[in-house]
Structures are given as C-alpha cells and as structure tokens.
Design a protein around this motif. Structure first.
Motif, short mmCIF file in Angstrom:
data_model
loop_
_atom_site.label_atom_id
_atom_site.label_comp_id
_atom_site.label_asym_id
_atom_site.label_seq_id
_atom_site.Cartn_x
_atom_site.Cartn_y
_atom_site.Cartn_z
N LEU A 1 0.53 -1.56 0.09
CA LEU A 1 -0.30 0.23 -0.28
C LEU A 1 1.36 0.87 0.43
CD1 LEU A 1 -2.87 -0.43 2.71
CD2 LEU A 1 -2.79 -0.62 0.66
N THR A 2 1.89 1.22 0.64
CA THR A 2 2.23 2.71 0.61
C THR A 2 4.32 2.68 -0.15
OG1 THR A 2 3.72 1.80 3.01
CG2 THR A 2 1.51 2.38 3.17
N ARG B 1 -5.41 7.84 4.41
CA ARG B 1 -5.56 7.85 2.64
C ARG B 1 -5.70 9.31 3.04
NH1 ARG B 1 -10.17 4.02 1.31
NH2 ARG B 1 -11.56 5.41 2.73
N ASP B 2 -5.93 10.03 1.40
CA ASP B 2 -5.92 11.23 1.61
C ASP B 2 -5.65 10.54 0.16
OD1 ASP B 2 -3.47 10.95 0.12
OD2 ASP B 2 -2.55 12.70 2.12
N ASP C 1 -3.56 11.52 -2.34
CA ASP C 1 -2.72 10.47 -3.27
C ASP C 1 -3.01 9.40 -2.43
OD1 ASP C 1 -2.24 13.05 -4.57
OD2 ASP C 1 -1.39 13.73 -2.20
N GLY C 2 -3.56 8.79 -1.95
CA GLY C 2 -3.15 6.52 -1.06
C GLY C 2 -3.30 7.04 -0.07
N TRP C 3 -2.46 6.06 0.17
CA TRP C 3 -2.35 5.92 1.73
C TRP C 3 -0.63 6.64 2.27
CZ3 TRP C 3 -5.67 4.20 4.71
CH2 TRP C 3 -6.96 3.41 4.42
N ARG C 4 -0.95 6.84 3.47
CA ARG C 4 0.48 7.61 4.05
C ARG C 4 0.94 7.04 5.28
NH1 ARG C 4 1.43 11.96 7.04
NH2 ARG C 4 -0.33 12.27 7.59
#
Length: 189
Positions: free
Chosen positions: A150-151, A168-169, A171-174
C-alpha cells in the motif's frame, strides 16, 4: 480514513519462535499485557471501530483494545487470517527462514495471495465503516506485506502488540507509524 493495524499479542508459539500462521494458538499473559499497551497507544486518536481476524489470538487482543477504548468489538473478517504456512506451522521459524530466505516456503500460501486477501478484507471494512477510523487486529506477515504494497514503505518486521497506522488521502495511503514509531516524511526530516 485512518487504519491502525495491530499485530495480536504474544502467544507461546511466538515466545518459542515457531511458525504460527493460520494455526489458532491463544494469547499468553504477556500477549494480554501487550494488548493493553497497544490500547494505551491508541487513546490519543479518535476511533470508530475495532475489528479483527477470526483467530482467537487476534479476537482476544481486539476485545481487550475495544474494552479499553469503550467501543463494542466489531466483526471478524476471515480475509485477515495470517498466512497459511501449511505443513511448516509449528516448526522453528529461524530454521525455516534459514532454509527458505526468500520465504517461498513449500506448501505455504503465496505472499501475493496473502496481500490480495488482506486488501479484499480492507475493502469490506471500508464498506462496513465508510470514512471511519478503524483499528484492525491481525497478524505480522499479512500486515507487513500489505503495508509494503500500500505505501511502498520498507517494513522489516511487525512486533507483537504494536500499532502500525496508515492514513488515506487523495494521493493514496500514507504511513503514520510502524511498530508504534512515528514515520517522518522527507519534508519533516
């Protein structure tokens, strides 16, 4: 949406260094204390639900955390069960890692399938708890390789009873934490 992945507390097989996988081995007393410590790590964040793998070590860890956070225990998701190591379960993990350093254990569930299964479970959790902050209690291997997928963040190992949180934002997962340690972005360094 924030997800806090927590690896269940210690079992006797963890303590003894045995491949555990999908075998249903219960928590020991150290594992229960680790679950209470994980709950304390979560108190600064707002949580909406606590869910888990159906294996007893994950369910008991999740129950301890849910009780500590004042939340009802949510569903168990079979997609979150640990990697099935087949005939190697119960054997010494250091011996198996030495014999199979690429972790391509004979008779074990392929890692790509483990990650795909976890992602399917996360999709179900997202559908059940849309845009909510969810604590997910599951297992080390499934967490490690799903977090990597994921990251893109390098994860060496996932320790028992620790919090690895992602957010999750657009842009995806942080990654927020791995094993309870905050992860700084390049801008924060």
């Amino acid at each position: 949406m924030t997800l806090a992945f927590i690896r269940h507390g210690q079992t006797d097989w963890n303590r003894d260094g045995r491949l555990q996988g999908s075998s249903d081995v219960p928590l020991n007393e150290t594992g229960r204390e680790q679950a209470r410590a994980a709950e304390r790590m979560l108190t600064d964040w707002p949580w909406d639900a606590v869910v888990s793998s159906p294996l007893s070590r994950a369910r008991e860890t999740a129950q301890i955390i849910a009780d500590g956070l004042g939340l009802p225990l949510g569903p168990a998701y079979p997609e979150l069960v640990e990697r099935d190591y087949g005939p190697l379960e119960g054997l010494p993990d250091t011996e198996m890692m030495a014999r199979y350093p690429d972790r391509a254990y004979p008779g074990a569930e392929p890692l790509d399938e483990v990650v795909e299964r976890c992602l399917a479970g996360m999709a179900r959790i997202d559908a059940d708890f849309p845009d909510q902050n969810v604590v997910i209690v599951c297992h080390g291997t499934i967490m490690k390789y799903t977090l990597i997928r994921l990251t893109g963040h390098r994860v060496e190992a996932i320790l028992n009873g620790t919090v690895s949180a992602i957010e999750r934002d657009a842009d995806g997962w942080r990654v927020l934490t791995i094993n309870g340690e905050p992860i700084r972005t390049a801008e924060e360094r």
